[in-house]
Design a protein around this motif. Structure first.
Motif, short mmCIF file in Angstrom:
data_model
loop_
_atom_site.label_atom_id
_atom_site.label_comp_id
_atom_site.label_asym_id
_atom_site.label_seq_id
_atom_site.Cartn_x
_atom_site.Cartn_y
_atom_site.Cartn_z
N LEU A 57 0.82 -1.21 0.00
CA LEU A 57 0.00 0.00 0.00
C LEU A 57 0.85 1.26 0.00
N GLU A 58 1.96 1.25 0.68
CA GLU A 58 2.81 2.44 0.73
C GLU A 58 3.62 2.61 -0.55
N ASP A 63 -0.65 4.80 -0.88
CA ASP A 63 -1.76 5.34 -0.09
C ASP A 63 -1.32 6.43 0.88
N GLN A 65 0.20 6.25 3.79
CA GLN A 65 0.05 5.95 5.22
C GLN A 65 1.35 5.53 5.90
N ARG A 87 -6.54 -1.03 6.92
CA ARG A 87 -5.85 -0.21 5.92
C ARG A 87 -6.19 -0.69 4.51
N PHE A 91 -8.60 1.42 1.81
CA PHE A 91 -8.06 1.82 0.51
C PHE A 91 -8.95 1.31 -0.63
N ARG A 99 -11.00 1.50 -6.80
CA ARG A 99 -9.59 1.10 -6.87
C ARG A 99 -9.41 -0.40 -7.15
#
Length: 156
Positions: A57-58, A63, A65, A87, A91, A99
């Motif tokens: 995710l990062e 994202d 976070q 998380r 998202f 998404r």
């Protein structure tokens, strides 16, 4: 949200609940134990399941976070598993699940081959990754004679 995407996310949550249930059943002292042939002790395997979601995710889905760090004690691992599930869901459920079908172009690290992944593909990948590592944990526990292993859900 497309009904298939809702099912994919529901499946992720079912698997995550089983992973947390397994962690909850373990005595704390087993978290530092490492199975023969395994590169990580059980606690680090649980942590890995959580941090891979943070990493995707990062770094890939961006994202914003960050990359939290987690300790290897049972309470911290449980919190990590819970927070990374939230998380991921936050998202991918945003904007009515838009998404899930969004395309994310990238290249493979091995040879730079261009690849296009969708959010849907990444949720399926992260679910399969968790199942793989949960399987490694269960195998170690069975070899050690641990009998309180929750079954995988039959309703998915």
């Amino acid at each position: 949200m497309h009904p298939a995407d809702r099912e994919i996310l529901q499946h992720f949550h079912q698997i995550r609940r089983r992973t947390i249930d397994l962690l909850d059943r373990l005595p704390e002292e087993l978290l530092s134990r490492q199975a023969e042939g395994e590169g990580l002790p059980l606690g680090r395997l649980f942590r890995h399941i959580a941090t891979v979601i943070d990493g995707w995710l990062e770094h890939f889905l961006q994202d914003g976070q960050g990359m939290p760090s987690y300790a290897d004690d049972k309470a911290s691992l449980r919190a990590a598993l819970e927070s990374t599930a939230v998380r991921l869901a936050t998202f991918f459920e945003a904007d009515d699940g838009a998404r899930m079908s969004q395309e994310y172009p990238t290249t493979l690290d091995t040879d730079g081959t261009p690849v296009i992944w969708t959010g849907r593909d990444r949720v399926l990948y992260l679910t399969a990754h968790e199942i793989h590592h949960r399987g490694k944990i269960v195998l170690a526990l069975r070899q050690w004679g641990f009998a309180e292993i929750p079954p995988m859900p039959l309703d998915w």
